[in-house]
Design a protein around this motif. Structure first.
Motif, PDB file in Angstrom:
ATOM      1  N   ASP A  62     -12.995  -7.692  -7.510  1.00  0.00           N
ATOM      2  CA  ASP A  62     -11.741  -7.690  -8.284  1.00  0.00           C
ATOM      3  C   ASP A  62     -10.683  -8.553  -7.603  1.00  0.00           C
ATOM      4  O   ASP A  62     -10.760  -8.828  -6.409  1.00  0.00           O
ATOM      5  CB  ASP A  62     -11.205  -6.260  -8.434  1.00  0.00           C
ATOM      6  CG  ASP A  62     -10.868  -5.640  -7.076  1.00  0.00           C
ATOM      7  OD1 ASP A  62     -11.650  -5.832  -6.135  1.00  0.00           O
ATOM      8  OD2 ASP A  62      -9.818  -4.989  -6.964  1.00  0.00           O
ATOM      9  N   TRP A  80     -12.209  -1.174 -15.030  1.00  0.00           N
ATOM     10  CA  TRP A  80     -10.918  -0.608 -14.607  1.00  0.00           C
ATOM     11  C   TRP A  80      -9.737  -1.157 -15.386  1.00  0.00           C
ATOM     12  O   TRP A  80      -8.738  -0.490 -15.562  1.00  0.00           O
ATOM     13  CB  TRP A  80     -10.709  -0.814 -13.094  1.00  0.00           C
ATOM     14  CG  TRP A  80     -10.397  -2.208 -12.651  1.00  0.00           C
ATOM     15  CD1 TRP A  80     -11.284  -3.223 -12.452  1.00  0.00           C
ATOM     16  CD2 TRP A  80      -9.104  -2.748 -12.353  1.00  0.00           C
ATOM     17  NE1 TRP A  80     -10.634  -4.355 -12.034  1.00  0.00           N
ATOM     18  CE2 TRP A  80      -9.281  -4.096 -11.960  1.00  0.00           C
ATOM     19  CE3 TRP A  80      -7.796  -2.228 -12.358  1.00  0.00           C
ATOM     20  CZ2 TRP A  80      -8.222  -4.929 -11.603  1.00  0.00           C
ATOM     21  CZ3 TRP A  80      -6.745  -3.055 -11.987  1.00  0.00           C
ATOM     22  CH2 TRP A  80      -6.959  -4.379 -11.622  1.00  0.00           C
ATOM     23  N   TRP A  87      -6.039   4.843  -5.135  1.00  0.00           N
ATOM     24  CA  TRP A  87      -5.552   3.759  -4.271  1.00  0.00           C
ATOM     25  C   TRP A  87      -4.388   4.307  -3.461  1.00  0.00           C
ATOM     26  O   TRP A  87      -3.544   5.035  -3.992  1.00  0.00           O
ATOM     27  CB  TRP A  87      -5.116   2.565  -5.125  1.00  0.00           C
ATOM     28  CG  TRP A  87      -6.226   2.055  -5.994  1.00  0.00           C
ATOM     29  CD1 TRP A  87      -6.378   2.254  -7.333  1.00  0.00           C
ATOM     30  CD2 TRP A  87      -7.372   1.293  -5.577  1.00  0.00           C
ATOM     31  NE1 TRP A  87      -7.534   1.642  -7.774  1.00  0.00           N
ATOM     32  CE2 TRP A  87      -8.158   1.048  -6.727  1.00  0.00           C
ATOM     33  CE3 TRP A  87      -7.797   0.777  -4.349  1.00  0.00           C
ATOM     34  CZ2 TRP A  87      -9.354   0.334  -6.687  1.00  0.00           C
ATOM     35  CZ3 TRP A  87      -8.984   0.055  -4.313  1.00  0.00           C
ATOM     36  CH2 TRP A  87      -9.740  -0.166  -5.466  1.00  0.00           C
TER      37      TRP A  87
END
Ligand code: ACM
Length: 551
Positions: free
Chosen positions: A339, A406, A480
């Motif tokens: 990503d 995501w 995160w």
């Protein structure tokens, strides 16, 4: 008349018993007997194991019982009226987790084809225990038949932005176990820290595992705490955590990010960058701690342009890293990130432009696809499969890759249509770093994700035809940790949203509703109190409407 009063009394009794059956995730089938009653677990109650391989379930139950209620159960050879029998049958169990749990006057029995099924039965039994401490734990007679809806039920933890100790990670894994989750996605490398010992490259942790400070406030930051911080897991610690999770029937999937989010690795080994001589770019206005020259471990958050160069040196390095990582993780899946890898450096690098020409690639996205496919080939040659974030679709999907969607569900839908396995983690539904209240009640990355929205999620997008739905293995919430610096904050961000997610991933879709869930959540909150976890009470607040969007 007399008959209907009796019926009313019976119904009242059984609804009282039913109110004690508040299992999350909700079992597929819960049947209360016509006549209600209860079984009492005391220090005299004993386990009977029909198969010694079921011992991890007994250990988990006993550790829980001891921690919360102060006693443990011994084992016996023969079932009596005061035993909990754990047994295995020969029935097929395609989803690896079906079980039956029966609580009767004659005792408690949990039966499953698989060891993890028995473990899930134990989790349900734990939730039948009263939420107040006592030496005699009355639980209602009940018959439960249960199985998971999805084979992949995951939680992710980023230990790169902020480091969490071995015992904190184990605590996190326990929370997964209590919710019948079966995958722990361990995000181990980041711009702000490399967290896994690699013996061939000691600077990855001695240099890449630490930073001189961390911004304060939202990125790019209003200041810097000027406090050195960091940490890493030795390979022995990694093995210990993986085994700890395995005893809870949780598979640990490591994530080694490439080609982006590589600042910490590049700080340790600058030659992995396209421009080794250039100092780390620090945006104007970012307050920095310590030296600003040379390659630095990041102190602020976001997406950074200094990514791995696609050189033979980098491929050899990553293969060496994987040679040490793969043996630590029995998981068939290895996450390679993929990503948020800006193409700026690849665009201005003569080497990269030459490579694009040489390999006949279309552009830098083609180069990323080449990078990922090359790593996939290596990982496949070791008998493992890759997972990547949905950016790995850009420029062409690696042949055997599983996609973690995501940025909404679009990538997941596209991958399933290409007959690739998918794990759904759309930020709008399962990013547990988003705020739970509006306005946010503590510093978060932003966004707004109330528990009601999590509960309303369905991992099967309506865009998929019936024969494409099978590619969706399940879902996962991501945590995160840019703004999650300690365990109480971590707990605050996952509870109660993780309880809601566990039901989305485990329980049948039919009949699911927030109004039915909410009273059970209130019981669950009493369990949070028993566990002494720090949870958000934002579920009591009205949900603030937000415009619907998919990304
Ligand atoms: C991600 O949130 N960058 C996968």
């Amino acid at each position: 008349m007399y008959k209907s009063i009796t019926l009313c009394i019976l119904l009242a009794f059984s609804s009282a018993a039913f109110s004690q059956v508040n299992i999350i995730p909700k079992p597929k089938e819960t049947i209360l007997p016509d006549v209600s009653g209860s079984f009492s677990i005391t220090a005299q109650t004993k386990f009977v194991l029909k198969d010694p391989s079921l011992q991890p379930s007994v250990n988990f139950f006993n550790d829980y019982l001891f921690k919360i209620y102060g006693f443990r159960l011994k084992s016996a050879k023969v079932a009596t009226k005061n035993t909990i029998v754990l047994d295995r049958n020969k029935e097929a169990d395609t989803l690896q987790g079906s079980y039956t749990l029966n609580v009767k006057a004659s005792g408690i029995k949990i039966v499953s084809h698989s060891r993890q099924g028995v473990f899930y039965g134990i989790q349900s039994l734990l939730q039948l225990l009263p939420t107040s401490k006592s030496a005699k734990l009355d639980i209602p007679w009940v018959s439960i038949k249960d199985e998971p809806r999805f084979a992949y039920r995951g939680m992710h933890l980023d230990v790169g932005r902020h480091f969490f100790t071995v015992s904190e990670v184990k605590k996190y894994i326990d929370y997964l176990a209590l919710h019948k989750m079966n995958y722990f996605h361990w995000h181990l490398t980041e711009d702000q820290g490399w967290r896994i010992e690699i013996k061939k490259y000691p600077r990855l942790t001695s240099v890449g595992g630490f930073r001189n400070g961390t911004i304060t406030g939202h990125a790019p930051g209003t200041g810097n705490d000027q406090t050195p911080t960091g940490g890493f897991y030795t390979q022995e610690e990694v093995k210990d955590i993986v085994a700890y999770a395995a005893r809870r029937y949780i598979t640990t999937i490591p994530e080694i990010e490439m080609p982006g989010h590589a600042s910490a690795a590049i700080a340790a080994y600058p030659e992995l960058s396209c421009f080794p001589e250039e100092s780390t770019y620090i945006k104007p206005g970012v307050v920095w701690a310590g030296s600003t020259s040379g390659k630095q471990v990041q102190q602020t958050f976001g997406v950074f342009t200094d990514v791995f160069a696609p050189t033979e040196k980098t491929f050899a390095f990553l293969q060496d890293v994987l040679d040490e990582v793969l043996p630590l993780f029995p998981s068939k899946f290895i996450h390679i990130g993929g990503d948020e890898s800006p193409k700026d450096n690849w665009k201005r690098s003569e080497f990269c432009q030459q490579l694009i020409k040489e390999k006949g690639l279309k552009d830098e996205h083609g180069l990323q696809s080449y990078f990922i496919q090359r790593m996939e080939k290596y990982i496949n040659s070791k008998g493992k499969q890759i997972i990547g974030w949905d950016e790995i679709l850009e420029g062409g999907l690696a042949p055997n890759a599983t996609v973690m969607s995501w940025r909404g569900e679009v990538g997941g839908i596209e991958a399933a249509k290409q007959k690739h396995n998918v794990i759904m983690t759309p930020s709008t539904y399962v990013y547990f770093d988003y705020a739970q209240s509006k306005p946010e009640d503590s510093l978060t990355i932003g966004g707004y994700l109330p528990v009601q929205t999590v509960y309303g999620y369905d991992p099967i997008p309506k865009e998929l035809a019936v024969d494409e739905q099978k590619y969706v293995l399940g879902g996962q919430a991501n945590l995160w940790t840019e703004y999650i610096t300690n365990m109480p904050k971590l707990e605050y961000m996952i509870f109660p949203r993780m309880s809601a997610l566990s039901e989305v991933l485990w329980s049948p879709k039919e009949g699911r509703s927030w109004t039915e869930f909410e009273p059970r959540l209130k019981q669950q909150v009493q369990r949070y109190d028993l566990w002494k976890v720090n949870y958000s009470k934002a579920y009591l607040l009205p949900v603030v409407p937000v415009p619907t969007k998919t990304n």
